[in-house]
Design a protein around this motif. Structure first.
Motif, PDB file in Angstrom:
ATOM      1  N   PRO A   1      35.939  30.853  41.700  1.00  0.00           N
ATOM      2  CA  PRO A   1      36.054  31.402  43.074  1.00  0.00           C
ATOM      3  C   PRO A   1      34.937  32.304  43.286  1.00  0.00           C
ATOM      4  CG  PRO A   1      38.081  31.936  41.390  1.00  0.00           C
ATOM      5  CD  PRO A   1      37.231  31.023  40.823  1.00  0.00           C
ATOM      6  N   VAL A   2      33.900  32.592  42.133  1.00  0.00           N
ATOM      7  CA  VAL A   2      32.647  33.091  42.660  1.00  0.00           C
ATOM      8  C   VAL A   2      31.826  32.125  43.630  1.00  0.00           C
ATOM      9  CG1 VAL A   2      30.636  33.990  41.495  1.00  0.00           C
ATOM     10  CG2 VAL A   2      32.720  34.588  40.812  1.00  0.00           C
ATOM     11  N   LEU A   3      31.944  30.836  42.908  1.00  0.00           N
ATOM     12  CA  LEU A   3      31.129  29.529  43.604  1.00  0.00           C
ATOM     13  C   LEU A   3      31.527  29.558  45.099  1.00  0.00           C
ATOM     14  CD1 LEU A   3      30.550  27.270  40.627  1.00  0.00           C
ATOM     15  CD2 LEU A   3      29.088  28.722  41.704  1.00  0.00           C
ATOM     16  N   ILE A   4      33.042  29.496  45.348  1.00  0.00           N
ATOM     17  CA  ILE A   4      33.500  29.211  46.425  1.00  0.00           C
ATOM     18  C   ILE A   4      33.184  30.451  47.242  1.00  0.00           C
ATOM     19  CG2 ILE A   4      35.770  29.570  47.866  1.00  0.00           C
ATOM     20  CD1 ILE A   4      36.929  27.925  45.191  1.00  0.00           C
ATOM     21  N   LEU A   5      33.083  31.711  47.032  1.00  0.00           N
ATOM     22  CA  LEU A   5      32.596  32.569  47.805  1.00  0.00           C
ATOM     23  C   LEU A   5      31.315  32.628  48.010  1.00  0.00           C
ATOM     24  CD1 LEU A   5      33.600  35.393  49.132  1.00  0.00           C
ATOM     25  CD2 LEU A   5      33.009  36.467  46.891  1.00  0.00           C
ATOM     26  N   VAL A   6      30.373  32.419  47.259  1.00  0.00           N
ATOM     27  CA  VAL A   6      28.951  32.289  47.465  1.00  0.00           C
ATOM     28  C   VAL A   6      28.427  31.190  48.348  1.00  0.00           C
ATOM     29  CG1 VAL A   6      26.673  31.967  46.297  1.00  0.00           C
ATOM     30  CG2 VAL A   6      28.285  33.270  45.032  1.00  0.00           C
ATOM     31  N   SER A   7      29.281  30.061  48.282  1.00  0.00           N
ATOM     32  CA  SER A   7      29.048  28.984  49.151  1.00  0.00           C
ATOM     33  C   SER A   7      29.469  29.260  50.522  1.00  0.00           C
ATOM     34  CB  SER A   7      29.644  27.688  48.929  1.00  0.00           C
ATOM     35  OG  SER A   7      30.764  27.885  48.449  1.00  0.00           O
ATOM     36  N   LEU A   8      30.679  30.158  50.941  1.00  0.00           N
ATOM     37  CA  LEU A   8      30.919  30.415  52.119  1.00  0.00           C
ATOM     38  C   LEU A   8      30.185  31.386  52.830  1.00  0.00           C
ATOM     39  CD1 LEU A   8      33.364  30.245  54.170  1.00  0.00           C
ATOM     40  CD2 LEU A   8      34.571  32.047  52.734  1.00  0.00           C
ATOM     41  N   VAL A   9      29.602  32.296  52.006  1.00  0.00           N
ATOM     42  CA  VAL A   9      28.727  33.503  52.586  1.00  0.00           C
ATOM     43  C   VAL A   9      27.368  32.860  52.875  1.00  0.00           C
ATOM     44  CG1 VAL A   9      27.487  35.485  51.791  1.00  0.00           C
ATOM     45  CG2 VAL A   9      29.752  35.353  50.988  1.00  0.00           C
ATOM     46  N   LEU A  10      26.883  32.025  52.182  1.00  0.00           N
ATOM     47  CA  LEU A  10      25.762  31.311  52.479  1.00  0.00           C
ATOM     48  C   LEU A  10      25.977  30.244  53.924  1.00  0.00           C
ATOM     49  CD1 LEU A  10      24.138  30.544  48.990  1.00  0.00           C
ATOM     50  CD2 LEU A  10      23.193  32.197  50.684  1.00  0.00           C
ATOM     51  N   TYR A  11      27.206  29.605  53.765  1.00  0.00           N
ATOM     52  CA  TYR A  11      27.444  28.731  54.815  1.00  0.00           C
ATOM     53  C   TYR A  11      27.221  29.597  56.224  1.00  0.00           C
ATOM     54  CZ  TYR A  11      30.301  26.271  58.199  1.00  0.00           C
ATOM     55  OH  TYR A  11      30.581  25.667  59.350  1.00  0.00           O
ATOM     56  N   ILE A  12      28.101  30.852  56.201  1.00  0.00           N
ATOM     57  CA  ILE A  12      28.214  31.724  57.388  1.00  0.00           C
ATOM     58  C   ILE A  12      26.778  32.291  57.692  1.00  0.00           C
ATOM     59  CG2 ILE A  12      29.280  33.959  58.129  1.00  0.00           C
ATOM     60  CD1 ILE A  12      31.614  33.082  56.614  1.00  0.00           C
ATOM     61  N   TYR A  13      26.019  32.675  56.527  1.00  0.00           N
ATOM     62  CA  TYR A  13      24.700  33.011  56.868  1.00  0.00           C
ATOM     63  C   TYR A  13      23.842  32.071  57.788  1.00  0.00           C
ATOM     64  CZ  TYR A  13      19.831  34.224  55.851  1.00  0.00           C
ATOM     65  OH  TYR A  13      18.563  34.501  55.746  1.00  0.00           O
ATOM     66  N   TYR A  14      23.805  30.862  57.219  1.00  0.00           N
ATOM     67  CA  TYR A  14      23.032  29.686  57.880  1.00  0.00           C
ATOM     68  C   TYR A  14      23.663  29.405  59.294  1.00  0.00           C
ATOM     69  CZ  TYR A  14      19.957  28.850  53.954  1.00  0.00           C
ATOM     70  OH  TYR A  14      19.293  29.104  52.983  1.00  0.00           O
ATOM     71  N   LYS A  15      24.657  29.685  59.613  1.00  0.00           N
ATOM     72  CA  LYS A  15      25.373  29.538  60.769  1.00  0.00           C
ATOM     73  C   LYS A  15      24.908  30.646  61.885  1.00  0.00           C
ATOM     74  CE  LYS A  15      27.606  25.595  61.134  1.00  0.00           C
ATOM     75  NZ  LYS A  15      27.034  24.391  62.154  1.00  0.00           N
ATOM     76  N   VAL A  16      24.962  31.823  61.526  1.00  0.00           N
ATOM     77  CA  VAL A  16      24.600  32.917  61.959  1.00  0.00           C
ATOM     78  C   VAL A  16      22.975  32.770  62.629  1.00  0.00           C
ATOM     79  CG1 VAL A  16      23.953  35.465  62.160  1.00  0.00           C
ATOM     80  CG2 VAL A  16      26.461  34.539  61.243  1.00  0.00           C
ATOM     81  N   MET A  17      22.091  32.404  61.636  1.00  0.00           N
ATOM     82  CA  MET A  17      20.689  31.965  61.699  1.00  0.00           C
ATOM     83  C   MET A  17      20.442  31.169  62.720  1.00  0.00           C
ATOM     84  SD  MET A  17      19.127  34.336  60.019  1.00  0.00           S
ATOM     85  CE  MET A  17      17.702  33.785  60.180  1.00  0.00           C
ATOM     86  N   ILE A  18      21.110  30.026  62.705  1.00  0.00           N
ATOM     87  CA  ILE A  18      21.133  29.179  63.947  1.00  0.00           C
ATOM     88  C   ILE A  18      21.210  29.940  65.312  1.00  0.00           C
ATOM     89  CG2 ILE A  18      22.239  27.229  65.082  1.00  0.00           C
ATOM     90  CD1 ILE A  18      23.082  26.102  62.424  1.00  0.00           C
ATOM     91  N   VAL A  19      22.214  30.655  65.410  1.00  0.00           N
ATOM     92  CA  VAL A  19      22.197  31.394  66.629  1.00  0.00           C
ATOM     93  C   VAL A  19      21.067  32.325  67.189  1.00  0.00           C
ATOM     94  CG1 VAL A  19      23.725  33.174  68.029  1.00  0.00           C
ATOM     95  CG2 VAL A  19      24.854  31.420  66.370  1.00  0.00           C
TER      96      VAL A  19
END
Length: 100
Positions: free
Chosen positions: A5-23
């Protein structure tokens, strides 16, 4: 097993971070690079989610779905890794030509 669950949460947060950085960026090369990085973390999210679901339920159906998620996660991570490597090299070439 709290690690998945920690790895899932970390990867989800980093995915959202990079998607926001694209914008937030205007350079198309940087956007492509950040998109490839986000694909890596989306693949890791799917991969770890598949493992976690099998370990949580431990049924034949969750095994088949987990294997499907593992395959999709590996594919997504592999494609994102190759794209990130390509765009990283292109970005370094671009930076070298701008500085010259």
């Amino acid at each position: 097993m709290i690690i998945f669950p920690v790895l899932i949460l970390v990867s989800l947060v980093l995915y959202i971070y990079y998607k926001v950085m694209i914008v937030r960026t205007k350079d198309p090369l940087t956007q492509d690079y950040l998109n490839s990085k986000s694909k890596i973390f989306l693949g890791s999210f799917i991969f770890f989610f598949g493992i976690n679901q099998y370990m949580f339920y431990e049924t034949k159906l969750s095994l088949f779905i987990g294997i499907l998620f593992l395959a999709l996660g590996i594919f997504q991570t592999k494609e994102g890794w190759k794209a990130a490597k390509h765009y990283r090299n292109e970005f370094q070439k671009h930076q070298a030509s701008v500085q010259s």
